[in-house]
Structure formats: C-alpha cells, structure tokens
Design an enzyme around this catalytic site. Structure first.
Site, PDB file in Angstrom:
ATOM      1  N   TYR A 225      -4.415 -10.102  -2.727  1.00 16.63           N
ATOM      2  CA  TYR A 225      -5.514 -11.278  -3.809  1.00 16.63           C
ATOM      3  C   TYR A 225      -4.634 -10.536  -4.698  1.00 16.63           C
ATOM      4  O   TYR A 225      -5.473 -11.001  -6.022  1.00 16.63           O
ATOM      5  CB  TYR A 225      -6.568 -10.622  -3.713  1.00 16.63           C
ATOM      6  CG  TYR A 225      -6.906 -11.269  -1.536  1.00 16.63           C
ATOM      7  CD1 TYR A 225      -7.286 -12.706  -1.642  1.00 16.63           C
ATOM      8  CD2 TYR A 225      -7.613 -10.535  -0.804  1.00 16.63           C
ATOM      9  CE1 TYR A 225      -7.863 -13.608  -0.667  1.00 16.63           C
ATOM     10  CE2 TYR A 225      -8.102 -11.059   0.374  1.00 16.63           C
ATOM     11  CZ  TYR A 225      -7.876 -12.272   0.802  1.00 16.63           C
ATOM     12  OH  TYR A 225      -8.735 -12.325   2.058  1.00 16.63           O
TER      13      TYR A 225
ATOM     14  N   ASP B 193      -8.146   1.263   4.663  1.00 20.88           N
ATOM     15  CA  ASP B 193      -8.663  -0.153   5.358  1.00 20.88           C
ATOM     16  C   ASP B 193      -9.632  -0.657   3.793  1.00 20.88           C
ATOM     17  O   ASP B 193     -10.182  -0.001   2.548  1.00 20.88           O
ATOM     18  CB  ASP B 193      -9.696  -0.594   6.081  1.00 20.88           C
ATOM     19  CG  ASP B 193     -10.048  -1.497   5.835  1.00 20.88           C
ATOM     20  OD1 ASP B 193      -8.666  -2.125   6.622  1.00 20.88           O
ATOM     21  OD2 ASP B 193     -11.033  -2.129   7.052  1.00 20.88           O
TER      22      ASP B 193
ATOM     23  N   LYS C 201      -0.987  -0.850 -11.735  1.00 18.93           N
ATOM     24  CA  LYS C 201      -2.279  -0.674 -11.155  1.00 18.93           C
ATOM     25  C   LYS C 201      -2.619   0.290 -10.369  1.00 18.93           C
ATOM     26  O   LYS C 201      -4.372  -0.123 -10.039  1.00 18.93           O
ATOM     27  CB  LYS C 201      -0.897  -2.528  -9.774  1.00 18.93           C
ATOM     28  CG  LYS C 201      -2.355  -1.996  -8.589  1.00 18.93           C
ATOM     29  CD  LYS C 201      -1.911  -3.135  -7.199  1.00 18.93           C
ATOM     30  CE  LYS C 201      -3.366  -3.079  -6.478  1.00 18.93           C
ATOM     31  NZ  LYS C 201      -2.543  -3.602  -5.675  1.00 18.93           N
TER      32      LYS C 201
ATOM     33  N   GLU D  57      -8.002  -2.668  14.777  1.00 22.87           N
ATOM     34  CA  GLU D  57      -8.810  -2.981  12.924  1.00 22.87           C
ATOM     35  C   GLU D  57     -10.422  -4.055  14.130  1.00 22.87           C
ATOM     36  O   GLU D  57      -9.783  -5.070  13.582  1.00 22.87           O
ATOM     37  CB  GLU D  57      -8.521  -3.686  12.812  1.00 22.87           C
ATOM     38  CG  GLU D  57      -7.311  -2.943  11.776  1.00 22.87           C
ATOM     39  CD  GLU D  57      -6.921  -3.566  10.411  1.00 22.87           C
ATOM     40  OE1 GLU D  57      -7.754  -3.562   9.165  1.00 22.87           O
ATOM     41  OE2 GLU D  57      -5.488  -2.667   9.501  1.00 22.87           O
TER      42      GLU D  57
ATOM     43  N   LYS E  40       0.952  -0.846  -0.124  1.00 24.26           N
ATOM     44  CA  LYS E  40      -0.211   0.171  -0.250  1.00 24.26           C
ATOM     45  C   LYS E  40       0.810   1.397  -0.145  1.00 24.26           C
ATOM     46  O   LYS E  40      -0.320   2.154  -0.341  1.00 24.26           O
ATOM     47  CB  LYS E  40      -0.748   0.277   1.064  1.00 24.26           C
ATOM     48  CG  LYS E  40      -2.121  -1.106   1.529  1.00 24.26           C
ATOM     49  CD  LYS E  40      -2.522  -0.423   2.521  1.00 24.26           C
ATOM     50  CE  LYS E  40      -3.715  -2.137   2.620  1.00 24.26           C
ATOM     51  NZ  LYS E  40      -4.807  -2.008   3.512  1.00 24.26           N
TER      52      LYS E  40
HETATM   53  P1  IMP Z   1      -6.440  -4.134   4.581  1.00 21.83           P
HETATM   54  O1  IMP Z   1      -6.871  -3.200   4.053  1.00 21.83           O
HETATM   55  O2  IMP Z   1      -4.145  -3.907   4.951  1.00 21.83           O
HETATM   56  O3  IMP Z   1      -7.292  -5.033   6.096  1.00 21.83           O
HETATM   57  O4  IMP Z   1      -6.735  -5.653   4.038  1.00 21.83           O
HETATM   58  C1  IMP Z   1      -7.204  -6.913   3.819  1.00 21.83           C
HETATM   59  C2  IMP Z   1      -7.197  -7.083   3.695  1.00 21.83           C
HETATM   60  O5  IMP Z   1      -6.926  -7.369   2.013  1.00 21.83           O
HETATM   61  C3  IMP Z   1      -5.542  -7.749   3.685  1.00 21.83           C
HETATM   62  O6  IMP Z   1      -5.014  -9.053   3.126  1.00 21.83           O
HETATM   63  C4  IMP Z   1      -4.461  -7.461   2.307  1.00 21.83           C
HETATM   64  O7  IMP Z   1      -3.628  -7.766   1.789  1.00 21.83           O
HETATM   65  C5  IMP Z   1      -5.851  -7.588   1.171  1.00 21.83           C
HETATM   66  N1  IMP Z   1      -5.604  -6.579  -0.093  1.00 21.83           N
HETATM   67  C6  IMP Z   1      -5.745  -4.637   0.484  1.00 21.83           C
HETATM   68  N2  IMP Z   1      -5.795  -4.135  -0.695  1.00 21.83           N
HETATM   69  C7  IMP Z   1      -5.313  -5.442  -1.539  1.00 21.83           C
HETATM   70  C8  IMP Z   1      -4.713  -4.673  -2.961  1.00 21.83           C
HETATM   71  O8  IMP Z   1      -4.790  -3.828  -3.767  1.00 21.83           O
HETATM   72  N3  IMP Z   1      -4.508  -5.482  -3.446  1.00 21.83           N
HETATM   73  C9  IMP Z   1      -5.078  -7.090  -2.919  1.00 21.83           C
HETATM   74  N4  IMP Z   1      -4.988  -7.543  -2.406  1.00 21.83           N
HETATM   75  C10 IMP Z   1      -5.715  -6.202  -1.009  1.00 21.83           C
END
Ligand code: IMP
Length: 186
Positions: free
Chosen positions: A146, A66, A167, A37, A13
């Site tokens: 993902y 998030d 991306k 979280e 990110k």
């Molecule tokens: P969080 O926003 O960090 O809670 O992400 C939730 C889940 O989604 C985590 O397992 C991240 O690896 C996945 N994730 C969040 N953003 C992306 C993205 O842009 N690409 C792929 N997976 C993502």
C-alpha cells in the site's frame, strides 16, 4: 559482524530491515520458511502464532513481523486482513472505497508488530505505528504493498515516493525496528 534471522518472504520488508540494521553493523539474513498466518483479531496474535510455529523447527534467534493498514473511515479495514485485501483489490480497490471521503476522513494508520525470539527466552513484542492519510491517487515507484497510497503525517509524498532509508524514518516498521535494535543492543 553479528547476524540475525528475519523470517519473511517479503523482499520489501527485508530491504527495510537490512538497511536499518546495517547502521549497527548487524547482518540480517532472510529465512523464507513460511508459517501459518491465522485469522485473528490482532496483528500480535498472528505474529505470536507464527513465532510459536517457527520455534519448533528453527533453533537460532529470529524475528518475524506482521503489519496492517487501518483506515479510520472504514472502521479499521483492511487491518488484519490487509494481505488478503491487497491480493484481491489492491491499492486501486482501496482508492475506490475511499472515493467519497475528503481531508481528515482519509486518516489511516500503518501498524507493525515485530516478535523477536531469542534462545531460551520468551518472545518479545515491538510495535510501531505511522499515522497519515490515504492519498487521492496511487503514486510512486519505491516500496511495496500500500506504499503508493499512504502519505505519512507532516509529508506531502507517499511512502512509495521515498527511498528505503527515508521511509524507515517515518514508518511503522522503522519504529518497530528501532525498538528491536534498542532491545538487542542492551
Ligand atoms: P503482512 O505483514 O505481510 O501480512 O502484510 C499485510 C499487507 O500489508 C500486505 O499486503 C503488505 O503488502 C501490506 N504491507 C505491509 N507492510 C507494508 C508497508 O510497509 N507498506 C505498504 N504495504 C505494506
């Protein structure tokens, strides 16, 4: 050069935000100071709770984000549980759950919710969405999470087959970052 703090522990990110903000000569500084979280029904609630926690112990303008992957045929799963599900079953687990679905039944949406907190200002929310399909196989080496199983609309490649700038052009986060940038510029 102006600076802005991004509260995150996620290097993927961070790279996406740094690249996007470099185009307007802004430096993004990572602050990996953690926040609870919570389990909630929406990404917005999770992000706002985080901002509320951070603002008590950090006194500079910042944002956090998030995100989640919402798969149509699985009624939006993993959605707000995306991080936990990724940790438990990963991309391969999702591909297994999707085995019986073909074509349009593989539709999914990535959502990104950025909350920006300026000094003495209420939090501002910026949302980005990217629609696409869950691929049949996991493919690509870029990105994180993902990315290897998500093919955005009008593309044949997964996010993990795209370099960061590319991306950002398609992605949920690229869109929410664009909205944040417009807000900051004005
Ligand atoms: P969080 O926003 O960090 O809670 O992400 C939730 C889940 O989604 C985590 O397992 C991240 O690896 C996945 N994730 C969040 N953003 C992306 C993205 O842009 N690409 C792929 N997976 C993502």
């Amino acid at each position: 050069m102006k600076t802005l703090y991004f509260i995150t522990g996620n290097k993927g990110k961070l790279l996406e935000a740094k690249k996007r903000f470099s185009k307007i000569n802004f430096e993004i500084i990572q602050k990996d100071i953690g926040y609870p979280e919570i389990q909630a029904d929406s990404l917005e609630e999770v992000a706002l709770f985080g901002v509320n926690d951070i603002q008590k112990r950090f006194d500079k303008p910042f944002f956090l984000e998030d995100a989640g992957l919402f798969i149509d045929s699985l009624n939006g799963f993993p959605g707000v549980y995306s991080a936990y599900v990724f940790y438990k079953i990963g991309c391969s687990g999702i591909l297994k759950l999707m085995e019986k679905y073909e074509g349009n039944k593989r539709k999914a949406c990535f959502r990104s919710v950025i909350v920006y907190k300026g000094l003495n200002k209420d939090p501002e929310i910026f949302i980005g969405e990217s629609y696409g399909l869950i691929s049949k196989i996991s493919i690509g080496d870029y990105g994180f999470g993902y990315d290897p199983i998500f093919i955005p609309e009008n593309e044949k490649r997964t996010f993990a087959q795209m370099e960061t700038d590319e991306k950002n052009r398609f992605s949920h986060r690229g869109k929410s970052l664009n909205k944040l940038i417009n807000y900051i510029k004005n």
